[in-house]
Design a protein around this motif. Structure first.
Motif, short mmCIF file in Angstrom:
data_model
loop_
_atom_site.label_atom_id
_atom_site.label_comp_id
_atom_site.label_asym_id
_atom_site.label_seq_id
_atom_site.Cartn_x
_atom_site.Cartn_y
_atom_site.Cartn_z
N THR B 29 0.82 -1.29 0.04
CA THR B 29 0.08 -0.07 -0.02
C THR B 29 0.85 1.29 0.06
O THR B 29 0.13 2.37 -0.22
CB THR B 29 -0.98 -0.03 1.37
OG1 THR B 29 -0.18 0.04 2.36
CG2 THR B 29 -2.05 -1.08 1.22
N ILE B 32 0.80 3.17 -3.25
CA ILE B 32 -0.41 3.98 -3.84
C ILE B 32 -0.34 5.44 -3.59
O ILE B 32 -0.20 5.80 -2.35
CB ILE B 32 -1.64 3.10 -3.04
CG1 ILE B 32 -1.61 1.74 -3.38
CG2 ILE B 32 -2.98 3.87 -3.63
CD1 ILE B 32 -2.64 0.92 -2.61
N PRO B 33 -0.66 6.23 -4.36
CA PRO B 33 -0.41 7.75 -4.12
C PRO B 33 -1.46 8.07 -3.07
O PRO B 33 -2.66 7.41 -2.93
CB PRO B 33 -0.91 8.22 -5.77
CG PRO B 33 -0.83 7.22 -6.53
CD PRO B 33 -0.62 6.11 -5.82
N VAL B 40 -10.19 9.32 2.26
CA VAL B 40 -9.65 8.08 2.87
C VAL B 40 -8.62 7.61 1.67
O VAL B 40 -7.44 7.18 2.10
CB VAL B 40 -10.93 7.13 2.78
CG1 VAL B 40 -10.53 5.78 3.03
CG2 VAL B 40 -11.93 7.43 3.60
N GLY B 41 -8.92 7.61 0.26
CA GLY B 41 -7.88 7.08 -0.63
C GLY B 41 -7.94 5.45 -0.67
O GLY B 41 -8.57 5.06 0.15
N SER B 42 -7.24 5.26 -1.94
CA SER B 42 -7.12 3.70 -2.29
C SER B 42 -6.49 2.69 -1.28
O SER B 42 -6.59 1.81 -1.30
CB SER B 42 -6.65 3.73 -3.70
OG SER B 42 -7.61 3.75 -4.58
N PHE B 45 -8.25 1.38 2.84
CA PHE B 45 -9.10 0.19 3.10
C PHE B 45 -8.22 -1.08 3.03
O PHE B 45 -8.26 -1.87 4.24
CB PHE B 45 -10.09 0.06 1.91
CG PHE B 45 -11.39 -0.70 2.20
CD1 PHE B 45 -12.18 0.09 3.18
CD2 PHE B 45 -11.85 -1.79 1.94
CE1 PHE B 45 -13.61 -0.07 3.28
CE2 PHE B 45 -13.06 -2.10 2.39
CZ PHE B 45 -14.00 -1.37 3.24
N PRO B 46 -7.40 -1.39 2.23
CA PRO B 46 -6.55 -2.81 2.10
C PRO B 46 -5.70 -2.63 3.57
O PRO B 46 -5.34 -3.70 4.17
CB PRO B 46 -5.71 -2.83 0.99
CG PRO B 46 -6.00 -1.58 0.46
CD PRO B 46 -7.17 -0.90 0.68
#
Lengths: 499, 158
Positions: B29, B32-33, B40-42, B45-46
């Motif tokens: 993660t 991820i930018p 929240v952004g991508s 969650f993970p």
């Protein structure tokens, strides 16, 4: 009016033919221990791409109805439930068959399945439209909390440990993370592999979890044989009216339990039959006869597990959340056919929804007729040699995974998730929450992000919006209650390794 | 209902693998930018899912350690398990897929060989089963290729 139009459509040659094929295939596969409705449905989805979407859904729904009922044949005659939902049927079905009444045991089970199916079909038709209207009020926070509630419910009610149920749900959620994130078009967790750009697709994951893990288990248990009971040619299978009159209350109660448990998101038919069996025993005048070949036990288990299938369609149709792990396949098939289950489904695909609901009742009647006339013959083939079956099932898996996007990567995903599913199952991590977690991850993330945008990063609406607050409170209560229960039972019962 | 694990050792092994996997995901993660439009952004969650998995794995692992001493001897099963056959069911299909993935064999040839080989291994080279499986292999390999390509329009590996 919609009901009669849909009935007319469902009874026309092609839709009826697909229901018939689905139910017959489902009964056949459900009757063979080691196979199951989920497996058949997952393998069939790719073959439906060129079909009309209503017929495809009717075919898959027919398979689901057929497989739940087919499980009772091997449960009764072999003491091996063809499907997990028929587990409770073995407790009384097999002893009754052993006492020289296999026909009576089957007739009770078949009849109970029919009534359970029809009663839940009536609930489905009565409840789905108003619930769908109610679901129009749902915003992002209602969806987030509902998905959270579904995951807590399935994790806590699944057989085994609550912690393991939660872990399985989280792993399913994690399996949905790699690839393109539809919320912002961002690639994530691809680790430099181009093939990971699309992530792990639904069908290969389902084939891995439902099919591949099962065939590994089948190979491991290849020496497992049922205790076969032969049926004489004169044995009666058609249920007697007088017998049914005695079971009216039991059927009505068990069917309502089955439907209600089915409505709870994410909970499968095996839980329904367990709950109905337990309650039937509690209310019975002869509770001690349960487990010895008692007709009330068969009726309770079979009416509940069939009713569950109808109940589970309610959350699927109205809010797009699968009522049972097997419904995740139906959800996947609908999405692949460009149909999005949820509150708008009645408006966007009203004909399909009514056909599905009406078709469900017709499928139960077709199931009854096929079972009554073929159970005797099916009983002879339930012990099919798995030596031939396993390679052919995998070859079907390969085609099923490869067909949608012509990628061998998807076939590797089947093998990978099959191995993961096998080890999780071996360590008693329930696979139902895994599937539900995987299917609901996308909805949960998208709705959470849009909810947080609306609330400027605050989680407050989870408790300030009435519906969302209700779901949150139910989730917390269930979570705490289940953890406390588990902690207490662990203190009193030492862990026992069992087969 | 309490956890009735087949083996606390298996629980511990799985938890160890899951912790490792979660760490790998948290590390993934980092590429991820950061979010542009939402709070929240991508990555969130993970990342948080991985933290929860680690917490659950630790809880299950601790419980497994405490249950090692109290675990009773496994009840004997009425049938013999065949772990080697289970291994074949993973290895032979992997080879089957590999031959097509590398373009060495067509679907038809690979399927015929695969069904014959796996059936032979599962039946422990029982002659009668092998004859039947050869027939099944030919029917499925040739018939299946025709059915899926001509009727269902699936472009199988050639």
């Amino acid at each position: 009016m919609e009901f009669f139009n849909a009935l007319q459509h469902v009874l026309s040659p092609y839709p009826f033919l697909w229901i018939f094929i689905g139910v017959a295939g489902g009964i056949f596969v459900g009757a063979i221990p080691g196979l199951g409705g989920g497996m058949l449905m997952a393998l069939t989805v790719p073959l439906t791409f060129s079909m009309d979407s209503t017929n495809a859904v009717l075919l898959l729904m027919g398979m689901h109805v057929g497989s739940v009922s087919g499980g009772l044949i091997s449960a009764t005659l072999l003491k091996m439930p063809g499907t997990p939902s028929a587990m409770m049927t073995t407790f009384d079905g097999h002893p009754m068959a052993k006492q020289g009444q296999p026909g009576k045991a089957l007739s009770l089970g078949i009849g109970a399945s029919l009534f359970g199916g029809i009663i839940s079909g009536v609930f489905l038709i009565a409840l789905a439209p108003p619930l769908s209207n109610f679901a129009h009020k749902f915003g992002p926070w209602e969806y987030v909390t509902m998905v959270m509630m579904a995951m807590v419910l399935i994790a806590s009610i699944s057989q085994g440990s609550m912690l393991k149920g939660l872990m399985a749900a989280m792993l399913g959620l994690m399996a949905a993370m790699p690839g393109l994130n539809e919320s912002d078009g961002q690639l994530r967790l691809t680790y430099g592999f181009d093939s990971m750009g699309d992530g792990f697709n639904l069908l290969p994951v389902l084939l891995g979890i439902f099919v591949m893990s099962q065939i590994i288990k089948d190979a491991l248990e290849i020496n497992k044989k049922g205790v076969g009971i032969a049926m004489s040619k004169t044995e009666r299978i058609f249920p007697k009216f007088g017998e049914w009159k005695r079971h009216t209350v039991n059927i009505a109660r068990s069917s309502c339990i089955g439907t209600w448990v089915g409505i709870l998101p994410g909970i499968g038919a095996s839980i329904s039959s367990m709950v109905a069996y337990g309650i039937a025993k509690t209310f019975s005048k002869n509770p001690k006869r349960f487990g010895t070949g008692h007709d009330e036990g068969i009726v309770a288990a079979e009416s509940a597990n069939n009713a569950n299938a109808g109940g589970a369609l309610i959350p699927l149709i109205t809010i797009g959340i699968p009522g049972a792990p097997v419904d995740a396949i139906l959800l996947g098939a609908m999405i692949m056919h460009q149909i999005q289950p949820g509150p708008l489904l009645f408006q966007t695909n009203g004909d399909l929804v009514w056909s599905l609901m009406t078709g469900y009742i017709v499928a139960n009647i077709v199931m009854f007729l096929i079972m009554v006339f073929s159970a005797r013959h099916l009983a002879k083939v339930v012990n099919i040699n798995r030596t031939y079956l396993i390679p052919v099932v995998f070859a079907f898996c390969l085609i099923g995974a490869y067909a949608p996007s012509n990628r061998m990567f998807d076939v590797w995903v089947v093998i990978g998730f099959g191995v993961v599913g096998y080890f999780l199952d071996r360590a008693r991590f329930p696979l139902g929450p895994f599937v539900i977690g995987y299917v609901l991850a996308g909805i949960m993330e998208a709705e959470l992000r849009s909810g947080l945008q609306m609330s400027e990063g605050s989680f407050g609406p989870m408790m300030t919006r009435p519906i969302a607050a209700t779901f949150t409170v139910i989730s917390i209560v269930f979570l705490v209650y289940s953890l406390v229960q588990e902690w207490r039972s662990r203190k009193t019962i030492p862990t026992t390794e069992s087969g | 209902m309490p956890s009735q694990s087949r083996s606390p050792i298996l629980d511990l092994s799985i938890c160890g693998v899951l912790v490792g996997l979660s760490v790998f995901i948290i590390w993934g993660t980092k590429d991820i930018p950061p979010p542009f439009f939402d709070p929240v952004g991508s990555a969130a969650f993970p990342k948080y899912a991985a933290y929860i998995i680690i917490a659950l794995a630790l809880a299950i692992g601790v419980r497994a350690i405490f249950s090692i001493k109290t675990t009773h001897k496994e009840t004997k099963k009425p049938y013999k398990e065949e772990p080697l056959l289970a291994l074949y069911v993973v290895v032979v299909p992997s080879l089957y897929v590999l031959t097509m993935n590398l373009g060495w064999l067509s679907f038809r040839a690979a399927t015929i060989l695969f069904i014959i080989l796996l059936s032979a291994l599962l039946s422990k080279f029982d002659k009668r089963s092998m004859i039947v499986s050869a027939i099944v292999a030919l029917v499925f390999g040739i018939g299946g290729q025709y059915l899926f390509t001509e009727v269902f329009y699936i472009d199988l590996p050639q």
